[in-house]
Motif scaffolding. Structure first.
Motif, PDB file in Angstrom:
ATOM      1  N   LEU A  84       0.818  -1.206   0.000  1.00 46.32           N
ATOM      2  CA  LEU A  84       0.000   0.000   0.000  1.00 46.32           C
ATOM      3  C   LEU A  84       0.851   1.255   0.000  1.00 46.32           C
ATOM      4  O   LEU A  84       0.434   2.304  -0.503  1.00 46.32           O
ATOM      5  N   GLY A  85       2.068   1.157   0.574  1.00 50.98           N
ATOM      6  CA  GLY A  85       2.980   2.289   0.503  1.00 50.98           C
ATOM      7  C   GLY A  85       3.291   2.642  -0.939  1.00 50.98           C
ATOM      8  O   GLY A  85       3.209   3.812  -1.340  1.00 50.98           O
ATOM      9  N   LEU A 118      -0.741   6.904  -6.086  1.00 49.96           N
ATOM     10  CA  LEU A 118      -2.036   7.576  -6.144  1.00 49.96           C
ATOM     11  C   LEU A 118      -2.021   8.980  -5.551  1.00 49.96           C
ATOM     12  O   LEU A 118      -2.619   9.911  -6.109  1.00 49.96           O
ATOM     13  N   PHE A 119      -1.348   9.153  -4.392  1.00 52.78           N
ATOM     14  CA  PHE A 119      -1.474  10.392  -3.634  1.00 52.78           C
ATOM     15  C   PHE A 119      -0.184  11.197  -3.516  1.00 52.78           C
ATOM     16  O   PHE A 119      -0.220  12.347  -3.086  1.00 52.78           O
ATOM     17  N   ILE A 148       4.102  11.247  -2.160  1.00 55.87           N
ATOM     18  CA  ILE A 148       4.884  10.788  -1.013  1.00 55.87           C
ATOM     19  C   ILE A 148       4.382  11.368   0.300  1.00 55.87           C
ATOM     20  O   ILE A 148       4.171  10.648   1.283  1.00 55.87           O
ATOM     21  N   HIS A 149       4.159  12.692   0.363  1.00 55.10           N
ATOM     22  CA  HIS A 149       3.861  13.313   1.660  1.00 55.10           C
ATOM     23  C   HIS A 149       2.481  12.949   2.176  1.00 55.10           C
ATOM     24  O   HIS A 149       2.291  12.748   3.375  1.00 55.10           O
ATOM     25  N   TRP A 150       1.473  12.847   1.278  1.00 55.35           N
ATOM     26  CA  TRP A 150       0.142  12.455   1.764  1.00 55.35           C
ATOM     27  C   TRP A 150       0.134  10.990   2.206  1.00 55.35           C
ATOM     28  O   TRP A 150      -0.599  10.610   3.120  1.00 55.35           O
ATOM     29  N   SER A 151       0.956  10.172   1.572  1.00 60.40           N
ATOM     30  CA  SER A 151       1.089   8.785   2.020  1.00 60.40           C
ATOM     31  C   SER A 151       1.665   8.736   3.425  1.00 60.40           C
ATOM     32  O   SER A 151       1.260   7.910   4.257  1.00 60.40           O
ATOM     33  N   MET A 152       2.611   9.643   3.724  1.00 55.78           N
ATOM     34  CA  MET A 152       3.191   9.684   5.061  1.00 55.78           C
ATOM     35  C   MET A 152       2.160  10.125   6.094  1.00 55.78           C
ATOM     36  O   MET A 152       2.171   9.658   7.247  1.00 55.78           O
ATOM     37  N   LEU A 153       1.237  10.993   5.699  1.00 54.84           N
ATOM     38  CA  LEU A 153       0.184  11.417   6.624  1.00 54.84           C
ATOM     39  C   LEU A 153      -0.751  10.257   6.954  1.00 54.84           C
ATOM     40  O   LEU A 153      -1.252  10.155   8.078  1.00 54.84           O
ATOM     41  N   ILE A 154      -0.981   9.375   5.987  1.00 57.26           N
ATOM     42  CA  ILE A 154      -1.792   8.178   6.242  1.00 57.26           C
ATOM     43  C   ILE A 154      -1.128   7.317   7.315  1.00 57.26           C
ATOM     44  O   ILE A 154      -1.803   6.741   8.175  1.00 57.26           O
ATOM     45  N   VAL A 155       0.194   7.241   7.270  1.00 57.57           N
ATOM     46  CA  VAL A 155       0.939   6.478   8.282  1.00 57.57           C
ATOM     47  C   VAL A 155       0.629   7.010   9.672  1.00 57.57           C
ATOM     48  O   VAL A 155       0.395   6.242  10.616  1.00 57.57           O
ATOM     49  N   GLY A 196       8.149   0.826 -11.918  1.00 58.11           N
ATOM     50  CA  GLY A 196       7.829   2.012 -11.151  1.00 58.11           C
ATOM     51  C   GLY A 196       7.469   1.733  -9.708  1.00 58.11           C
ATOM     52  O   GLY A 196       7.687   0.632  -9.190  1.00 58.11           O
ATOM     53  N   SER A 197       6.845   2.725  -9.065  1.00 57.04           N
ATOM     54  CA  SER A 197       6.556   2.640  -7.636  1.00 57.04           C
ATOM     55  C   SER A 197       5.547   1.547  -7.308  1.00 57.04           C
ATOM     56  O   SER A 197       5.630   0.920  -6.254  1.00 57.04           O
ATOM     57  N   LEU A 198       4.589   1.297  -8.198  1.00 62.66           N
ATOM     58  CA  LEU A 198       3.577   0.273  -7.933  1.00 62.66           C
ATOM     59  C   LEU A 198       4.218  -1.113  -7.888  1.00 62.66           C
ATOM     60  O   LEU A 198       3.983  -1.895  -6.959  1.00 62.66           O
TER      61      LEU A 198
END
Length: 419
Positions: free
Chosen positions: A174-175, A181-182, A184-191, A267-269
């Motif tokens: 999911l990372g 999808l969102f 790097i920084h919004w993914s960190m906020l999900i964390v 890529g990232s996925l």
């Protein structure tokens, strides 16, 4: 009564029938999920900033230094304090550090700040995370034994390891997906948001008794008691050392961002799927072992599993195909799952109640920290030897460690895990 105990022992869901154990599993899953996702996001960000394998290795080094240096003191404190309260403090600390990483990965928040400064601050927060982990690991290990009765340690360890592997699987996958999808920084906020789940679960668990027995021992004796116990209990020492060297030299996962972009050209996925492959394999193994526990010759099976793990790392190092690389990591995870369950069961069954924190701290120094130290070793080896040769070399060293352990450790070959 004997028939009832046998029925409980053979029930694969026995531990799950304990309400507090289910809250414990949420804690176990959410913490690993959040930290695995966080580490994946940090790896991707650092690789984007530097394109240097050695910079990725420094992430592991930044966490392993405090984890090793603080671990003996942390284990001593954990044994003397109430475990639930310590875990609550650890989670709160991770929330603050996660928010700091969110700001550092947000381009607008660090506009005008040099890349070097941003990197140093990321390493600093990872360093603080290593301090928190020095307390988190022994407190978490000790809490399990206070929730699950001794005759269910093997079953509880299996489900606990399964929750850990689910988190380890979902976090990287999911990372990578969230980065895609969102950003790097919004993914960190999900964390940061995920860290709230273990905080709630800890509140639902009652405070536990403290089994620490000072018996007039000095501070130094209390501090080193766990180390002395591990040194004298050869099967515990050998299990820790075997896993430590296997992870230290066979840990190709830390180099996955470079493999993904420079070798496999994905890529990232796809990177997220590669990061999750090991955990998917481990999780599969653990669900099977919940129904079919390892009772016959577990020591030999542990050695065979780590040997197979080394072979998988060698295949991964030579692979130029995304599919082959994914399956090599998947199979390595299947074998790693066997290793994790046997090692956790050894620790739970062989460790006295009043020393669990200190022994778990030693285990964290041997095994847990070897992941991060292995990341540094992999980055350094990649710089000195080249990316592919360094991974293949690490797999070969793992094979050598297994062969050596088989020769010098009769206790491991004759291991019995009956409680």
């Amino acid at each position: 009564m004997e028939n009832q105990e046998t029925t409980i022992k053979n029930d694969p869901y026995a531990s799950l029938r304990i309400p507090e154990f289910n809250y414990y599993l949420v804690i176990r899953f959410a913490m690993v999920f959040a930290l695995a996702m966080q580490f994946t996001i940090i790896e991707w960000k650092v690789n984007a900033l530097t394109h240097d394998p050695f910079a990725l290795g420094l992430i592991g080094l930044a966490e392993v230094i405090p984890a090793v240096l603080v671990a003996p003191f942390a284990g001593h404190i954990v044994d003397k304090r109430e475990k639930r309260g310590l875990l609550i403090l650890c989670v709160i600390a991770y929330i603050f550090m996660g928010f700091g990483l969110f700001l550092l990965t947000w381009d607008q928040a660090v506009a005008g700040i040099s890349t070097r400064w941003v990197l140093n601050m990321i390493y600093f927060l990872v360093f603080l995370g290593g301090v928190a982990r020095a307390f988190l690991s022994p407190a978490n290990f000790s809490l399990l034994a206070l929730i699950v009765p001794r005759n269910l340690y093997a079953n509880g360890s299996t489900w606990s390891s399964s929750a850990w592997q689910i988190g380890g699987m979902a976090g990287p996958a999911l990372g990578g997906l969230f980065i895609y999808l969102f950003g790097i920084h919004w993914s960190m906020l999900i964390v940061v948001g995920v860290f709230l789940a273990p905080l709630y679960s800890l509140i639902k668990i009652r405070p536990k008794p403290i089994h620490y027995k000072a018996q007039g021992e000095s501070f130094f004796d209390g501090l080193t008691k766990g180390m002395r116990f591990v040194w004298k209990t050869k099967v515990v020492l050998n299990a820790m050392a075997l896993d430590m060297f296997a992870v230290l030299f066979g840990g190709a996962v830390s180099m996955l961002p470079v493999f993904a972009t420079d070798v496999l050209h994905v890529g990232s996925l796809e990177f997220g799927f590669l990061r999750a492959a090991v955990a998917v394999g481990s999780l599969t193994t653990m669900f099977i072992l919940a129904y079919r526990p390892l009772v016959n010759q577990p020591g030999l099976k542990l050695l065979a599993a780590v040997f197979g793990f080394g072979l998988c790392i060698i295949v991964f190092g030579f692979s130029k195909s995304f599919i082959l690389s994914f399956f090599a990591l998947l199979v390595s995870g299947v074998l790693d799952g066997i290793s994790v369950i046997i090692r956790q069961t050894i620790l739970q069954l062989k460790t006295p109640d009043d020393m669990r924190g200190r022994v778990a701290a030693v285990s964290s120094m041997f095994v847990g920290s070897s992941n991060e130290l292995g990341a540094f070793e992999s980055g350094l080896a990649a710089r000195l030897m080249g990316l592919v040769p360094s991974v293949v070399f690490g797999g070969c060293v793992t094979l050598g460690v297994v062969i050596t352990t088989y020769i010098i450790s009769p206790a491991m070959r004759k291991l019995d895990l009956k409680p």
